[in-house]
Design a protein around this motif. Structure first.
Motif, short mmCIF file in Angstrom:
data_model
loop_
_atom_site.label_atom_id
_atom_site.label_comp_id
_atom_site.label_asym_id
_atom_site.label_seq_id
_atom_site.Cartn_x
_atom_site.Cartn_y
_atom_site.Cartn_z
N ALA A 1 -3.24 -4.07 -1.01
CA ALA A 1 -3.10 -5.14 -2.00
C ALA A 1 -2.43 -6.35 -1.35
CB ALA A 1 -2.29 -4.65 -3.19
N GLN B 1 -3.79 -12.78 -6.06
CA GLN B 1 -3.80 -11.38 -5.66
C GLN B 1 -5.21 -10.96 -5.27
OE1 GLN B 1 -2.09 -9.55 -9.20
NE2 GLN B 1 -0.06 -9.50 -8.24
N LYS B 2 -5.28 -10.04 -4.33
CA LYS B 2 -6.58 -9.56 -3.86
C LYS B 2 -6.40 -8.17 -3.27
CE LYS B 2 -10.64 -11.42 -1.54
NZ LYS B 2 -11.16 -12.65 -0.90
N THR B 3 -7.44 -7.34 -3.35
CA THR B 3 -7.42 -6.04 -2.70
C THR B 3 -8.59 -5.93 -1.74
OG1 THR B 3 -8.72 -4.94 -4.43
CG2 THR B 3 -6.31 -4.93 -4.67
N ALA C 1 0.87 -1.18 0.00
CA ALA C 1 0.00 0.00 0.00
C ALA C 1 0.90 1.23 0.00
CB ALA C 1 -0.91 0.01 1.23
N PRO D 1 -7.14 1.05 -1.36
CA PRO D 1 -7.12 -0.32 -0.85
C PRO D 1 -5.72 -0.79 -0.50
CG PRO D 1 -7.24 -0.36 -3.23
CD PRO D 1 -7.29 1.10 -2.82
N ARG E 1 -10.32 -2.79 1.18
CA ARG E 1 -10.18 -1.49 1.84
C ARG E 1 -10.40 -1.63 3.34
NH1 ARG E 1 -13.88 2.89 -0.61
NH2 ARG E 1 -15.15 1.26 -1.56
#
Length: 296
Positions: free
Chosen positions: A224, A236-238, A190, A222, A240
């Motif tokens: 990551a 991979q994912k994001t 981030a 967000p 918040r």
């Protein structure tokens, strides 16, 4: 002061309603509304007054510093609002229109205190309606939402304040994540506010307050998550991280009688005092404030 009849509207993850009052051992009635990640607003009523809070707090520049702003709407014209914690005014409560007000928690002591688990009270006075005065109790907590990307990376919605000895500051904010299948690592990136990540395969995500504030302000950026092995990232994912109103209740009684300060829980005390000498992480005993009450 005796508590009169209280009705609450509870929101589930789909914001569905359950208007059944919670039974109490005494004639007093009390309920709590909790917010899942998809609930955008919480409602409650007392007498013929209705109050609602937006669950998502936003950050703005106030008084020269960043501040978390939480907004609420009443169904009656407002005369006055006051935010407080036991024995002390806390934060700023401002009427911003005839039926709307905001709570401002400045970055630093005010925000950290509330995010660490201390409930915030808001006394509301209206020009009409019955009763003309009532008190809200809200809990504000860090929460993940807006998950996008691989289902192989699981991120717990909750980030919980924990009692971990670390110099002069014993407060850490801890989240959890895990990865399906075989991977060697999980990393978080981030612009700032990156947690310490450790404990494969059930990873812990630890923030100091300073790092946590960086992660949630602004709430639009967000974090990551990437997981993989020697050949690089495979998932991979994001998500918040935000400050969210997670509990909301109303009463027309005396807030100190309805919601007295919790004492040290015997089970938490037994856990805390049974830990080996040199223990620094007491997260297994309870939340930060549960353990803190038993350290004196």
């Amino acid at each position: 002061m005796h508590l009169r009849a209280l009705a609450l509207t509870c929101f589930t993850a789909l914001a569905a309603c359950d208007n059944t009052p919670i039974e109490a051992e005494s004639p007093e009635e009390l309920g709590v509304s909790t917010a899942a990640e998809t609930a955008t607003r919480l409602y409650a009523t007392v007498g013929d007054n209705e109050l609602s809070f937006e669950t998502l707090g936003t950050f703005e520049q106030r008084d020269g510093v960043r501040a978390l702003v939480i907004r609420a709407t009443a169904n009656r014209y407002l005369a006055d609002v006051l935010s407080f914690v036991p024995d002390d005014a806390f934060g700023d409560a401002n009427v911003i229109s005839e039926r709307r007000f905001e709570i401002v928690l400045h970055e630093g002591h005010e925000l950290n205190t509330v995010l660490s688990g201390l409930p915030l009270f808001v006394k509301v006075t209206t020009n009409t309606g019955t009763p003309r005065s009532y008190t809200a109790r809200i809990v504000v907590a860090p929460r993940f939402f807006d998950f996008r990307g691989s289902s192989g990376i699981w991120i717990d919605e909750a980030v919980t304040p924990r009692y971990v000895v670390q110099g002069n500051d014993n407060l850490l904010y801890r989240g959890h994540a895990s990865v399906s299948g075989y991977t060697d690592w999980l990393s978080v990136t981030a612009p700032d506010g990156i947690p310490s990540v450790y404990g494969r395969p059930n990873y812990k995500l630890d923030w100091t307050y300073t790092k946590l504030h960086q992660a949630i302000d602004p709430h639009t950026v967000p974090l990551a998550f990437s997981a993989g092995g020697d050949n690089g990232a495979t998932m991979q994912k994001t998500a918040r991280l935000v400050a969210r109103v997670t509990e909301f209740a109303l009463t027309d009684g005396d807030a100190y009688d309805v919601w007295p300060s919790a004492p040290c829980d015997p089970a938490v005390s037994a856990c805390y005092h049974s830990q080996p000498a040199g223990t620094t992480d007491f997260s297994q005993c309870g939340t930060y404030r549960q353990v803190l009450r038993c350290t004196y």
